[in-house]
Design an enzyme around this catalytic site. Structure first.
Site, mmCIF file in Angstrom:
data_model
loop_
_atom_site.group_PDB
_atom_site.id
_atom_site.type_symbol
_atom_site.label_atom_id
_atom_site.label_comp_id
_atom_site.label_asym_id
_atom_site.label_seq_id
_atom_site.Cartn_x
_atom_site.Cartn_y
_atom_site.Cartn_z
ATOM 1 C CB CYS A 38 -0.710 0.124 1.221
ATOM 2 S SG CYS A 38 -1.989 -1.340 1.558
ATOM 3 C CB CYS A 42 -3.573 2.761 2.189
ATOM 4 S SG CYS A 42 -4.765 1.408 1.756
ATOM 5 C CB CYS A 69 -3.770 -1.615 -1.982
ATOM 6 S SG CYS A 69 -5.037 -1.243 -0.748
ATOM 7 C CB CYS A 72 -4.275 3.205 -1.466
ATOM 8 S SG CYS A 72 -2.640 1.688 -1.506
#
Length: 195
Positions: A38, A42, A69, A72
């Site tokens: 991430c 995030c 992810c 994000c």
């Protein structure tokens, strides 16, 4: 635990816990238990410190076997990623490409992947319009264009741009322009004649 050469682990952990967007692009963190990586900003659930690895860039995280992810989007080549912006842009695109259809908020929300309440709220916060108001704005823009460039009647134009009744078209047009479609068309004709 892998670390960036520039930032201390403590600084990166603090940025991760506080979802600090100022650190986006400076490092990425990965979560061993989920296998994802991430951006520091995030908003996903804060992981346990013992399950986190830090990386200088997305390539390092991917080479270590982590996947990006979906919230994000650290794989995008953007300094920061605003997931709400893509929802707004997708909503606008759908409305602009299907303005003549009978578009319901539930269907629109389903297409962009959020609840209708969430879509209504974020769209209004970001654009100043609800999706319904934006649809009306686009329809009236198209009506003005047709009134100015074609010989179609107001009735034909109203139905062509998606209104189910001529009175709803007239009311929306007058609300947005201060003129009836006929008055608008007459003003356009007069302007062309003056040139």
């Amino acid at each position: 635990m892998k670390t960036s050469n520039v930032l201390s682990e403590a600084a990166m952990w603090e940025a991760t816990v506080t979802c600090n967007p100022e650190y986006d692009g400076k490092f990425f963190y990965a979560i061993k238990t989920t296998g994802i990586y991430c951006r520091p900003s995030c908003r996903s659930k804060t992981p346990r410190y013992k399950n986190v690895s830090f990386f200088k860039n997305a390539v390092e995280a991917q080479k270590a076997g982590y996947r990006p992810c979906k919230r994000c989007r650290p794989d995008l080549k953007l300094q920061s990623y605003d997931p709400l912006e893509s929802i707004i842009e997708d909503t606008k695109e759908i409305i602009e490409n299907k303005y003549w259809k009978n578009i319901h908020l539930n269907t629109l929300a389903e297409e962009v992947g959020v609840s209708r309440f969430h879509l209504n709220r974020i769209f209004k916060n970001r654009t100043g319009y609800t999706p319904r108001m934006y649809l009306e704005k686009i329809r009236i823009q198209k009506a003005k264009e047709l009134l100015n460039t074609t010989k179609l009647s107001s009735t034909d134009i109203g139905f062509q741009i998606g209104y189910q009744s001529i009175s709803s078209f007239y009311n929306a047009f007058k609300r947005c322009t201060g003129l009836s479609p006929r008055e608008f068309q007459a003003a356009c004709t007069k302007t062309k004649g003056d040139v």
